[in-house]
Design an enzyme around this catalytic site. Structure first.
Site, PDB file in Angstrom:
ATOM      1  CG  HIS A  20      -2.034  -1.025   1.085  1.00 31.51           C
ATOM      2  ND1 HIS A  20      -3.285  -0.714   0.600  1.00 31.51           N
ATOM      3  CD2 HIS A  20      -2.044  -2.357   1.328  1.00 31.51           C
ATOM      4  CE1 HIS A  20      -4.022  -1.808   0.572  1.00 31.51           C
ATOM      5  NE2 HIS A  20      -3.290  -2.817   1.013  1.00 31.51           N
ATOM      6  CG  ASP A  29       0.126   9.340   0.373  1.00 32.82           C
ATOM      7  OD1 ASP A  29       0.081   8.208   0.879  1.00 32.82           O
ATOM      8  OD2 ASP A  29      -0.549  10.291   0.785  1.00 32.82           O
TER       9      ASP A  29
HETATM   10  C1  GDG Z   1      -2.064   4.076   3.230  1.00 34.34           C
HETATM   11  C2  GDG Z   1      -1.075   4.685   2.224  1.00 34.34           C
HETATM   12  C3  GDG Z   1      -2.835   4.526   0.457  1.00 34.34           C
HETATM   13  C4  GDG Z   1      -8.362  10.575   7.796  1.00 34.34           C
HETATM   14  N1  GDG Z   1      -8.798  11.363   8.783  1.00 34.34           N
HETATM   15  C5  GDG Z   1      -9.995  10.894   9.152  1.00 34.34           C
HETATM   16  C6  GDG Z   1     -10.304   9.792   8.349  1.00 34.34           C
HETATM   17  N2  GDG Z   1      -9.285   9.627   7.533  1.00 34.34           N
HETATM   18  C7  GDG Z   1      -9.274   8.600   6.470  1.00 34.34           C
HETATM   19  C8  GDG Z   1      -9.367   9.253   5.115  1.00 34.34           C
HETATM   20  C9  GDG Z   1      -8.848   8.151   4.216  1.00 34.34           C
HETATM   21  C10 GDG Z   1      -7.851   7.435   5.120  1.00 34.34           C
HETATM   22  O1  GDG Z   1      -8.094   7.858   6.468  1.00 34.34           O
HETATM   23  C11 GDG Z   1      -6.423   7.846   4.797  1.00 34.34           C
HETATM   24  O2  GDG Z   1      -6.059   7.200   3.625  1.00 34.34           O
HETATM   25  P1  GDG Z   1      -4.838   7.718   2.747  1.00 34.34           P
HETATM   26  O3  GDG Z   1      -4.810   6.932   1.511  1.00 34.34           O
HETATM   27  O4  GDG Z   1      -5.004   9.175   2.520  1.00 34.34           O
HETATM   28  O5  GDG Z   1      -3.515   7.533   3.631  1.00 34.34           O
HETATM   29  P2  GDG Z   1      -2.866   6.385   4.626  1.00 34.34           P
HETATM   30  O6  GDG Z   1      -3.613   6.285   5.890  1.00 34.34           O
HETATM   31  O7  GDG Z   1      -1.434   6.790   4.770  1.00 34.34           O
HETATM   32  O8  GDG Z   1      -2.986   5.005   3.810  1.00 34.34           O
HETATM   33  C12 GDG Z   1      -1.826   5.452   1.147  1.00 34.34           C
HETATM   34  C13 GDG Z   1      -3.700   3.788   1.481  1.00 34.34           C
HETATM   35  O9  GDG Z   1      -2.899   3.142   2.474  1.00 34.34           O
HETATM   36  C14 GDG Z   1      -4.567   2.720   0.808  1.00 34.34           C
HETATM   37  O10 GDG Z   1      -3.796   1.822   0.080  1.00 34.34           O
HETATM   38  O11 GDG Z   1      -3.669   5.311  -0.369  1.00 34.34           O
HETATM   39  O12 GDG Z   1      -0.915   5.950   0.176  1.00 34.34           O
HETATM   40  O13 GDG Z   1      -0.142   5.545   2.896  1.00 34.34           O
HETATM   41  O14 GDG Z   1      -9.862   7.250   3.878  1.00 34.34           O
HETATM   42  O15 GDG Z   1     -10.680   9.668   4.898  1.00 34.34           O
HETATM   43  N3  GDG Z   1     -11.451   9.085   8.440  1.00 34.34           N
HETATM   44  C15 GDG Z   1     -12.344   9.492   9.381  1.00 34.34           C
HETATM   45  N4  GDG Z   1     -12.119  10.572  10.183  1.00 34.34           N
HETATM   46  C16 GDG Z   1     -10.960  11.299  10.105  1.00 34.34           C
HETATM   47  O16 GDG Z   1     -10.791  12.273  10.809  1.00 34.34           O
HETATM   48  N5  GDG Z   1     -13.497   8.811   9.507  1.00 34.34           N
END
Ligand code: GDG
Length: 469
Positions: free
Chosen positions: A156, A364
């Protein structure tokens, strides 16, 4: 139909509220129900002594199986090798990576414990799908335990460039374990090519005519398979009562100003310091429009046991305070900085209220916030996505305003451009972005991977000796 066994560091069972657990849980939950499968991982809880005792739960048709880990395991495997060695290194931060023998040993030990515990649960025809950097050697450990099933791995996070990876002690041994899988998946061709570069250039693997990669007597197929969000669910969330309320709250408290929103786990890879610096540059360069906007940065803390995460938190507290102190007025604060999480529907409403989605990680694997921001927009009057070139998502989302997140000037220019962008252009860019977010959603991602896995050759049946090596 084969059962699907998903193995990841943590297991998040689908709760009552749709989508409360995020995209991965949604993707797996649907597949696990359809395939009558199982989701295995760490409970997130410590135990005094590792027993391998499994806690089974059936949550709305999804069977989960979790184990507890000892404190030493959590410290060395999770806080240590996963989050202090691999995470920084794979996000190009070799300066933050810590190389400790104890971490590597703990990582190996937990992967063996996972293998010992999950192996008896796997039946002959099951498809087995291992997730992410916590569990790279798990496939090899399962093969040592005579597993001949189709076995896949998905990363990921980014795959680092060859010469960066070379700084990891025993990198070759770690990478060689990836040849225990039949299929390995990356979000983008960039990460896939970096993997190929290492495997061919550093390890002497061969790329075969059928596209598989051979090392010794093992072959693996590497694919790019960009993850999406549960778009239909997120679109619905954006018009739910909870989202409408959040939207109204934002509008009412904005006092006619344009909202710029950032939502990120508090992590140095997300480029929050640089984002604040770019926003400050905008405030300084655009005297006339600066009080017409404000930035809402939502950043729930993560991995608080790791020192680098405590440092970034302290730095951002200082930076946001300094910027607000220097620029605020009696009736206006430039940054609202919030260190807590919100329900997904609330996030959807906030995204919809925002004129700009500011998604500027330094590196990312993909970035799902960029896709959620797009999915939440009003088609008649959408906001503008400003997206880092260094997020995996940038390879798909080329109609965003793409920026170099290290450059405060570029960030400032992009904010100005987005604020001035005419409605026609906003609608045209959003439509193109939304087409992609709808077409390549999380269900598409899961099917693309499991289809590739189901099609992969079952060479392990013919080569048990190699498998057990
Ligand atoms: C890893 C990889 C890859 C955030 N704040 C809140 C909240 N979130 C949710 C977002 C989003 C998720 O968390 C974050 O996903 P990301 O993809 O932006 O980043 P990582 O956590 O680093 O994820 C990344 C991912 O895995 C999937 O393969 O895309 O590159 O680093 O869904 O909305 N959700 C809630 N409240 C918050 O305050 N409910």
């Amino acid at each position: 139909m084969s059962r699907l066994i998903v193995i990841s560091n943590r297991v998040s069972a689908p709760k009552g509220e749709a989508g409360a657990q995020g995209g991965l849980a949604v993707a797996f939950a649907a597949a696990l129900r359809e395939h009558k499968g199982l989701w295995f991982g760490w409970s997130g809880e410590p135990t005094d002594r590792f027993t391998g005792e499994i806690d089974y739960q059936d949550v709305r048709g999804v069977c989960t199986a979790t184990i507890d880990l000892e404190d030493q395991d959590i410290e060395e495997y999770y806080n240590g090798y996963a989050n202090r060695t691999l995470w920084p290194l794979f996000h190009f931060r070799v300066d933050l990576a810590e190389f400790e023998r104890d971490f590597a040993q703990g990582y190996q030990r937990v992967n063996e414990r996972f293998a010992d515990t999950v192996r008896p649960l796997i039946e002959d025809d099951d498809l087995v799908w291992v997730q992410d950097y916590h569990l790279i050697p798990l496939g090899e450990e399962l093969r040592k335990r005579e597993l001949r099933n189709r076995l896949g791995f998905f990363l990921h996070i980014p795959w680092p460039p060859r010469h960066l990876l070379a700084s990891l002690p025993h990198a070759r041994e770690l990478v060689s374990t990836m040849f225990a899988y039949d299929v390995i998946g990356f979000h983008t061709t960039e990460w896939l090519e970096a993997f190929l570069d290492y495997a061919l250039g550093e390890m002497g693997a061969d790329l075969l005519d059928d596209g598989t990669i051979r090392l010794g007597d093992r072959t693996v197929r590497a694919i790019s398979c960009p993850i999406g969000i549960d778009t239909a669910e997120f679109v619905a969330a954006a018009s739910s009562p909870q989202a409408r309320l959040a939207y109204r709250r934002m509008k009412d408290s904005s006092d006619g100003r344009d909202l710029i929103v950032g939502v990120d786990r508090l992590d140095y890879s997300k480029g929050l310091e640089e984002r604040f610096a770019g926003y400050e540059r905008f405030l300084e360069e655009h005297e006339e429009s600066r009080k017409e906007v404000y930035l809402l940065q939502i950043a729930p803390p993560s991995r608080g046991d790791v020192e680098t995460y405590q440092r970034i938190r302290a730095t951002l507290d200082g930076l946001s305070g300094r910027i607000n102190g220097a620029h605020a007025d009696l009736d206006w604060v430039p940054i609202r900085y919030v260190n807590r999480g919100f329900p997904r529907a609330v996030l959807a409403g906030v995204y919809r209220a925002a004129r700009i989605g500011l998604v500027t990680p330094l590196r990312d694997g993909m970035n799902l916030v960029a896709k959620e921001y797009v999915a939440a927009q009003d088609p008649e009057d959408p906001g503008v996505l400003i997206l880092s070139r260094f997020a995996g998502a940038a390879l798909q989302m080329t109609d965003a305003v793409l920026v170099n997140p290290h450059s405060a000037e570029e960030l400032s220019d992009a904010i100005e451009l987005a604020l001035k962008m005419p409605r026609d252009e906003r609608v045209a860019r959003w439509r193109a972005l939304m087409d992609g977010v709808e077409r390549q959603d999380v269900i598409w991602w899961r099917k693309r991977f499991t289809d590739a896995l189901a099609r992969s050759d079952q060479s392990w049946e013919d080569a048990p000796a190699a498998a057990a090596e």
